[in-house]
Design a protein around this motif. Structure first.
Motif, PDB file in Angstrom:
ATOM      1  N   ASP A 279       0.845  -1.019  -0.165  1.00 15.04           N
ATOM      2  CA  ASP A 279      -0.050  -0.015  -0.066  1.00 15.04           C
ATOM      3  C   ASP A 279       1.017   1.384   0.073  1.00 15.04           C
ATOM      4  OD1 ASP A 279      -2.403  -1.574   0.062  1.00 15.04           O
ATOM      5  OD2 ASP A 279      -2.477  -1.454   2.142  1.00 15.04           O
ATOM      6  N   ASN A 280       1.884   1.148   0.888  1.00 16.57           N
ATOM      7  CA  ASN A 280       2.882   2.561   0.742  1.00 16.57           C
ATOM      8  C   ASN A 280       3.623   2.381  -0.349  1.00 16.57           C
ATOM      9  OD1 ASN A 280       1.762   3.432   3.258  1.00 16.57           O
ATOM     10  ND2 ASN A 280       3.559   2.411   4.573  1.00 16.57           N
ATOM     11  N   MET A 281       4.297   1.518  -0.983  1.00 14.18           N
ATOM     12  CA  MET A 281       4.777   1.385  -2.032  1.00 14.18           C
ATOM     13  C   MET A 281       4.215   1.853  -3.474  1.00 14.18           C
ATOM     14  SD  MET A 281       6.141  -2.389  -1.773  1.00 14.18           S
ATOM     15  CE  MET A 281       7.216  -2.687  -3.122  1.00 14.18           C
ATOM     16  N   LEU A 282       2.733   1.715  -3.277  1.00 12.14           N
ATOM     17  CA  LEU A 282       1.915   2.386  -4.422  1.00 12.14           C
ATOM     18  C   LEU A 282       1.651   3.687  -4.139  1.00 12.14           C
ATOM     19  CD1 LEU A 282      -0.660  -0.589  -4.980  1.00 12.14           C
ATOM     20  CD2 LEU A 282       1.260   0.031  -6.419  1.00 12.14           C
ATOM     21  N   LYS A 283       1.305   4.238  -2.796  1.00 15.76           N
ATOM     22  CA  LYS A 283       0.970   5.729  -2.319  1.00 15.76           C
ATOM     23  C   LYS A 283       2.056   6.712  -2.460  1.00 15.76           C
ATOM     24  CE  LYS A 283      -1.620   7.968   1.308  1.00 15.76           C
ATOM     25  NZ  LYS A 283      -2.173   7.874   2.480  1.00 15.76           N
ATOM     26  N   TYR A 284       3.172   6.070  -2.099  1.00 14.36           N
ATOM     27  CA  TYR A 284       4.207   7.345  -1.722  1.00 14.36           C
ATOM     28  C   TYR A 284       5.461   6.932  -3.022  1.00 14.36           C
ATOM     29  CZ  TYR A 284       2.085   8.085   2.625  1.00 14.36           C
ATOM     30  OH  TYR A 284       1.100   8.170   3.591  1.00 14.36           O
ATOM     31  N   SER A 285       5.164   6.282  -4.240  1.00 13.53           N
ATOM     32  CA  SER A 285       6.042   6.187  -5.058  1.00 13.53           C
ATOM     33  C   SER A 285       5.779   7.181  -6.357  1.00 13.53           C
ATOM     34  CB  SER A 285       6.067   4.748  -5.868  1.00 13.53           C
ATOM     35  OG  SER A 285       6.522   4.726  -7.029  1.00 13.53           O
ATOM     36  N   PRO A 286       7.062   7.675  -7.132  1.00 10.80           N
ATOM     37  CA  PRO A 286       6.910   8.740  -8.108  1.00 10.80           C
ATOM     38  C   PRO A 286       6.289   8.089  -9.275  1.00 10.80           C
ATOM     39  CG  PRO A 286       8.895   9.120  -7.133  1.00 10.80           C
ATOM     40  CD  PRO A 286       8.165   7.708  -6.543  1.00 10.80           C
ATOM     41  N   LEU A 287       6.341   6.714  -9.328  1.00 11.75           N
ATOM     42  CA  LEU A 287       5.800   5.871 -10.408  1.00 11.75           C
ATOM     43  C   LEU A 287       4.391   5.758 -10.425  1.00 11.75           C
ATOM     44  CD1 LEU A 287       8.441   3.289 -10.343  1.00 11.75           C
ATOM     45  CD2 LEU A 287       7.981   4.633 -12.429  1.00 11.75           C
ATOM     46  N   ARG A 288       3.485   6.021 -11.261  1.00 10.27           N
ATOM     47  CA  ARG A 288       2.018   5.827 -11.374  1.00 10.27           C
ATOM     48  C   ARG A 288       1.816   4.324 -11.309  1.00 10.27           C
ATOM     49  NH1 ARG A 288       3.445   8.583 -16.344  1.00 10.27           N
ATOM     50  NH2 ARG A 288       3.179   6.661 -17.366  1.00 10.27           N
ATOM     51  N   GLU A 289       0.375   4.291 -10.665  1.00  8.35           N
ATOM     52  CA  GLU A 289      -0.092   3.042 -10.019  1.00  8.35           C
ATOM     53  C   GLU A 289      -0.040   1.978 -11.283  1.00  8.35           C
ATOM     54  OE1 GLU A 289      -3.497   1.242  -7.520  1.00  8.35           O
ATOM     55  OE2 GLU A 289      -3.013   3.451  -7.100  1.00  8.35           O
ATOM     56  N   ASP A 290      -0.442   2.403 -12.460  1.00  9.29           N
ATOM     57  CA  ASP A 290      -0.505   1.453 -13.542  1.00  9.29           C
ATOM     58  C   ASP A 290       0.889   0.899 -14.003  1.00  9.29           C
ATOM     59  OD1 ASP A 290       0.438   4.052 -14.638  1.00  9.29           O
ATOM     60  OD2 ASP A 290      -0.829   3.943 -16.475  1.00  9.29           O
ATOM     61  N   ASP A 291       2.005   1.475 -13.328  1.00 12.20           N
ATOM     62  CA  ASP A 291       3.478   1.052 -13.724  1.00 12.20           C
ATOM     63  C   ASP A 291       3.887   0.275 -12.700  1.00 12.20           C
ATOM     64  OD1 ASP A 291       4.020   2.160 -16.275  1.00 12.20           O
ATOM     65  OD2 ASP A 291       4.672   3.976 -15.361  1.00 12.20           O
ATOM     66  N   GLU A 292       2.913  -0.286 -11.654  1.00  7.32           N
ATOM     67  CA  GLU A 292       3.201  -1.121 -10.642  1.00  7.32           C
ATOM     68  C   GLU A 292       4.373  -1.154 -10.132  1.00  7.32           C
ATOM     69  OE1 GLU A 292       0.619  -5.175 -11.038  1.00  7.32           O
ATOM     70  OE2 GLU A 292       1.995  -4.871 -12.881  1.00  7.32           O
ATOM     71  N   PRO A 293       4.723   0.022  -9.208  1.00  5.95           N
ATOM     72  CA  PRO A 293       6.121   0.055  -8.506  1.00  5.95           C
ATOM     73  C   PRO A 293       5.917  -0.423  -7.139  1.00  5.95           C
ATOM     74  CG  PRO A 293       4.599   2.091  -8.208  1.00  5.95           C
ATOM     75  CD  PRO A 293       3.699   1.247  -8.919  1.00  5.95           C
ATOM     76  N   ARG A 294       5.733  -2.009  -7.232  1.00  2.73           N
ATOM     77  CA  ARG A 294       5.631  -2.980  -6.169  1.00  2.73           C
ATOM     78  C   ARG A 294       6.665  -4.027  -6.208  1.00  2.73           C
ATOM     79  NH1 ARG A 294       0.654  -6.621  -6.074  1.00  2.73           N
ATOM     80  NH2 ARG A 294       2.370  -8.134  -5.193  1.00  2.73           N
ATOM     81  N   PHE A 295       7.522  -3.864  -6.750  1.00  6.16           N
ATOM     82  CA  PHE A 295       8.772  -5.070  -7.001  1.00  6.16           C
ATOM     83  C   PHE A 295      10.094  -4.628  -6.457  1.00  6.16           C
ATOM     84  CE2 PHE A 295       5.688  -5.648 -10.667  1.00  6.16           C
ATOM     85  CZ  PHE A 295       5.010  -6.696  -9.930  1.00  6.16           C
ATOM     86  N   SER A 296      10.693  -5.410  -5.694  1.00 11.65           N
ATOM     87  CA  SER A 296      11.931  -5.137  -5.133  1.00 11.65           C
ATOM     88  C   SER A 296      13.063  -5.816  -5.817  1.00 11.65           C
ATOM     89  CB  SER A 296      11.656  -5.640  -3.512  1.00 11.65           C
ATOM     90  OG  SER A 296      13.000  -5.209  -2.817  1.00 11.65           O
ATOM     91  N   ASN A 297      14.289  -5.292  -5.445  1.00 11.90           N
ATOM     92  CA  ASN A 297      15.492  -5.851  -5.622  1.00 11.90           C
ATOM     93  C   ASN A 297      16.119  -6.501  -4.424  1.00 11.90           C
ATOM     94  OD1 ASN A 297      16.169  -3.429  -3.990  1.00 11.90           O
ATOM     95  ND2 ASN A 297      18.214  -3.376  -4.691  1.00 11.90           N
ATOM     96  N   PRO A 298      17.202  -7.164  -4.468  1.00 14.00           N
ATOM     97  CA  PRO A 298      17.529  -8.043  -3.106  1.00 14.00           C
ATOM     98  C   PRO A 298      17.783  -7.222  -1.909  1.00 14.00           C
ATOM     99  CG  PRO A 298      18.929  -8.641  -5.133  1.00 14.00           C
ATOM    100  CD  PRO A 298      18.056  -7.439  -5.504  1.00 14.00           C
ATOM    101  N   CYS A 299      18.044  -6.212  -1.843  1.00  9.00           N
ATOM    102  CA  CYS A 299      18.357  -5.404  -0.318  1.00  9.00           C
ATOM    103  C   CYS A 299      16.945  -4.722  -0.148  1.00  9.00           C
ATOM    104  CB  CYS A 299      19.394  -4.763  -0.458  1.00  9.00           C
ATOM    105  SG  CYS A 299      20.978  -5.772  -0.405  1.00  9.00           S
ATOM    106  N   GLY A 300      16.040  -4.500  -0.963  1.00 11.11           N
ATOM    107  CA  GLY A 300      14.812  -3.699  -0.558  1.00 11.11           C
ATOM    108  C   GLY A 300      14.882  -2.139  -0.762  1.00 11.11           C
ATOM    109  N   GLU A 301      15.973  -1.565  -1.567  1.00 13.26           N
ATOM    110  CA  GLU A 301      16.142  -0.207  -1.600  1.00 13.26           C
ATOM    111  C   GLU A 301      15.541   0.250  -2.960  1.00 13.26           C
ATOM    112  OE1 GLU A 301      20.065  -1.361  -3.356  1.00 13.26           O
ATOM    113  OE2 GLU A 301      18.730  -2.214  -1.758  1.00 13.26           O
ATOM    114  N   TYR A 302      15.421  -0.647  -4.032  1.00  8.29           N
ATOM    115  CA  TYR A 302      14.960  -0.216  -5.266  1.00  8.29           C
ATOM    116  C   TYR A 302      13.492  -0.860  -5.426  1.00  8.29           C
ATOM    117  CZ  TYR A 302      14.221   0.771 -10.400  1.00  8.29           C
ATOM    118  OH  TYR A 302      13.893   0.931 -11.383  1.00  8.29           O
ATOM    119  N   LEU A 303      12.495   0.042  -5.206  1.00  9.92           N
ATOM    120  CA  LEU A 303      11.045  -0.534  -5.393  1.00  9.92           C
ATOM    121  C   LEU A 303      10.345   0.095  -6.299  1.00  9.92           C
ATOM    122  CD1 LEU A 303      10.480  -0.049  -1.303  1.00  9.92           C
ATOM    123  CD2 LEU A 303      11.177  -2.248  -2.750  1.00  9.92           C
TER     124      LEU A 303
END
Length: 828
Positions: A279-303
């Motif tokens: 929920d926070n990944m979608l709400k507080y991301s500069p990426l639009r929700e249709d671009d699905e900013p909900r995926f992570s890299n191994p250490c969790g800094e790039y969402l």
């Protein structure tokens, strides 16, 4: 342009004219230079294609020989000669640094698989064997290019679901974890380090309980490994050692008390899983929700969106803070005489320098995006170029905090939280100013006006609170005008806080990323080709002279090291940096060994309201192979603690015994594993590299045999694992079976020469099959014990694991990484 002078001169645009360095500080710099040369030779240097010998000696060689010339020659839509000159000087002065993949391959004329980026969230794995295999191949390609991967298993059908038109049943997503782990463990990143993987899955998936417990499958063996001599435990550890796992939490997750309790208990025992707050990944991301900013890299800094790559750049907050400190002292200010005046003057200087350097970091990241050869896959280049993500973070924050308040405000205090939030705001503003100039120059904009309007409003509030309204108000107004006119910036995002493993060593920081100091000095041990092993002490380069001359400052600094901080203080600092960060913050909440699972559950609940995008903890001693000096008896409470017995001494393949006390003669299967001393031996042949673990009771009877056959394939390894378990069951129930079992094993001959070297004998064991070698080893070990041979027990081993590079008991957890205090090896 002048080179940064390592032996006494610092050419720094912020610090003013080059000055002779304080002798205490110069000594520390020279120690760091030894490590600099070691890291370069072992991980980053271009190598001769014929001999394999490194052609670069130091970080300066990497910069001047290939990275800066390639940048100076760049012809991209945003290239600017003046900016490139300023960037080159900042790189030479270690004011900023790119991530490891770019250092390894940018400008390397020999590599056939260049990769310039660190992070590749790959998104959902498709629900078919063909799609699973495709994802495995993508992961392998990314690892070979030096990157780490993240995948989501939420769309795989549940265990027991019908497949093949009802003719079979599915194994479920957890069943595929060993396959993904094997790809990660056997494919080196850029040929220099092991792969890195994060696997995430929705909390609503039917198999979520199995997923949460995935890294606890070998609990019995894990407990046994805790009792083994540190120098002989398997470096690889147990199953799924090459991945992190995280649960996607959203919606009604918070109402599922049973699942939260299960997650807390498994966090207690292994450190996994982490949590991703979708929920926070979608709400507080500069990426639009249709671009699905909900995926992570191994250490969790790039969402971010699936299929994009992030170019991580790190700003050296420690050195920039020292530059501000030196300038103020030249102007006659004294932090001890006027603490308030010092803080106000320091922060304005520091945040100004930080913002400008962050802009240069955004410039570097954006230019590197333009090189087509830096992408491992065409589809990743296409998606990344459309969004142009850049992740600027910092290293050495704790140094800056100490200088800002002269140690009077400890890491984690309310004032430190405000300083952290303001520091992140200054960093973010600097990157956005540069991104705005690119948008106006090129016309490229990633639009998301609602987010940017709210984000700039919050930035303005923070900058006003810290007294920078007069210096930054016009910049904020200009950025708001751009968003009003065009809807966004050139880059879809510009900030991301990585753990900064090895790159912090090049920056000469032991306070990596936003982490507090673990200690104010770290013992290092590196192998020099000419001198053999070289030992020295590393201290924070930008504080070394102050720590040596100001006793009050040193005492304040020592009082706020990592192990003295409460979990809630760490959580508050994490939230402070997250507030103005476009993606995520890689910061694990480190917990003492006596922490109970109920306390971890409370932290999970507390993290919910802090706008965090992710949450991970590491309880000291909870990982496989970490010696437990004083750990709770179970995960329910922080009460009783138990000390593991049987910590043995000696080096690799040591045949000695060494016990802290008597070991009870357990007879039941359930009780074995907590107190039985043992040894691990390495068996080698032309086709395998196996580990054999033998344990014994107080009467010197061999009672367990565990076998790991290395990279021989999952099926063969499983057979040998079962073989060892069967031997162990027999020996536990009937020690008298030892001689008949050894006799049978030593008759198995397959004409494959297997060698085991031990310290029980000068001559190696030579078997003509792995079973025969195991039988001979069992006999030798039993005879050795019956003679009463022992070696001394080491003291103060601490909560450390065995380092795979220098083979010392010096590997510890720090943030999301495991780092070696002796040689600097890092899993990040």
């Amino acid at each position: 342009m002048e080179k940064d002078q390592e032996k006494g001169q610092e050419a720094s645009p912020e610090a003013g004219p080059a000055t002779t360095m304080d002798p205490a500080r110069q000594e520390v710099y020279e120690a760091w230079q030894t490590f600099d040369e070691y890291l370069t030779a072992t991980r980053y240097a271009v190598r001769d294609p014929e001999s394999g010998e490194p052609r670069e000696v130091s970080y300066q060689d990497i910069l001047t020989g290939r990275i800066i010339p390639k940048l100076l020659a760049a012809k991209t839509p945003i290239s600017d000669p003046d900016l490139t000159d300023e960037l080159a000087l900042a790189l030479l002065n270690r004011h900023l640094i790119p991530a490891s993949p770019l250092l390894m391959s940018f400008g390397n004329p020999h590599t056939r698989r260049p990769g310039y980026f660190s992070c590749y969230p790959l998104g959902f794995v498709g629900d078919s064997l063909a799609e699973i295999e495709t994802m495995r191949q993508k992961m392998r390609t990314i690892y070979m290019a030096g990157g780490g991967a993240g995948i989501d298993l939420s769309r795989l059908r549940a265990k027991g679901s019908p497949v093949d038109r009802g003719q079979g049943i599915a194994s479920g997503p957890v069943g595929f974890l060993p396959d993904f782990d094997a790809v990660t463990g056997t494919t080196n990143q850029g040929g220099r380090r092991r792969g890195a993987l994060l696997v995430q899955m929705d909390w609503e998936h039917p198999d979520i309980a199995d997923f949460v417990k995935a890294k606890n499958f070998n609990g019995q063996l894990n407990r046994f490994i805790h009792t083994l001599p540190a120098s002989e435990r398997p470096v690889q550890g147990t199953n799924l050692s090459n991945m992190n796992i995280s649960v996607n939490a959203y919606g009604a997750f918070w109402e599922n008390a049973e699942l939260i309790d299960l997650i807390a208990r498994n966090m207690w025992s292994t450190g996994d899983p982490g949590l991703l707050f979708v929920d926070n990944m979608l709400k507080y991301s500069p990426l639009r929700e249709d671009d699905e900013p909900r995926f992570s890299n191994p250490c969790g800094e790039y969402l971010a969106s699936a299929g994009t790559a992030c170019n991580l750049i790190t700003v050296n907050a420690a050195r920039l803070a020292r530059a501000a400190c030196d300038r103020l002292k030249r102007e006659g200010m004294d932090p001890r005489a006027d603490p308030g005046g010092w803080h106000r003057a320091f922060t304005r200087q520091f945040w100004s320098i930080l913002g400008r350097t962050a802009g240069l970091a955004a410039y570097l990241g954006s230019v590197v995006l333009e090189y087509p050869e830096g992408y491992p896959l065409p589809e990743i280049r296409e998606k990344t170029m459309a969004k142009k993500p850049v992740g600027v973070g910092i290293s050495g924050f704790h140094t800056a905090l100490l200088l800002a308040y002269w140690g009077a405000e400890p890491y984690g205090s309310a004032e430190a939280v405000r300083f952290a939030r303001s520091t992140q705001a200054a960093l973010c503003l600097g990157t956005l100013g540069m991104s705005a100039s690119f948008a106006r120059r090129t016309g490229h904009v990633y639009e998301n006006a609602p987010y940017w309007s709210a984000h700039l409003g919050e930035l303005s509030e923070t900058l006003c609170e810290c007294g920078l309204e007069d210096a930054t108000g016009h910049i904020i107004d200009d950025l708001k005008n751009l968003v009003s006119e065009r809807g966004g910036f050139y880059n879809c995002l510009t900030t991301s806080q990585a753990p900064t493993g090895s790159v912090s060593a090049f920056l000469r920081n032991i306070d990596t990323g936003i982490e507090p100091f673990f200690a104010l000095s770290v013992n290092r041990r590196v192998r020099d080709p000419k001198r053999g092993w070289v030992e020295f002490v590393q201290r924070p380069a930008e504080l070394s002279d102050i720590l040596a001359s100001d006793e009050a400052f040193r005492e304040r600094a020592e009082a706020q090291t990592a192990l003295k901080l409460s979990p809630i203080e760490q959580l508050n600092m994490l939230a402070a940096f997250q507030r103005h960060n476009h993606t995520g913050v890689s910061k694990t909440v480190n917990l003492p060994a006596q922490t109970g699972s109920d306390e971890i559950k409370d932290l999970i609940i507390a993290s919910r309201d802090r706008r965090l995008k992710g949450f991970t903890v590491y309880r000291d001693t909870s990982l496989d192979g970490v010696i437990s000096v004083a750990a709770p008896a179970d995960g329910a409470s922080a009460g009783a603690a138990s000390r593991n017995e049987g910590r043995g001494g000696g080096g690799d393949d040591d045949g000695g015994d060494g016990r802290d006390g008597p070991c009870p003669d357990f007879e039941t299967f359930e009780d074995v594993g907590d107190d039985r001393p043992g040894r691990i031996y390495r068996a080698r042949s032309s086709s395998l590299n196996a580990h054999i673990t033998l344990s014994h009771d107080s009467k010197n009877n061999i009672r367990e045999v565990f076998v790991s056959a290395g990279d021989t394939g999952a099926d063969i390894n499983a057979i040998f694992t079962a073989f060892g378990m069967i031997l162990s069951v027999a020996l536990r129930k009937a020690p008298s079976l030892f001689d008949p079992l050894v006799k049978v094993l030593t008759k198995v001959r397959m004409d494959q020469r297997v060698i085991i070297r031990t310290r029980m004998s000068e001559e190696p064991i030579v078997g003509y099959s792995l079973p025969q070698a195991i039988g001979l080893l069992m006999r030798q070990r039993k005879d050795f014990l019956d003679k009463g041979c022992q070696v001394p027990v080491p003291h103060d081993v601490g909560n450390y694991d065995l380092c795979p590079e220098c083979h010392e008991l010096s590997l510890r957890r720090e943030g999301s990484c495991r780092k070696c205090d002796k040689c600097g090896y890092s899993t990040c």
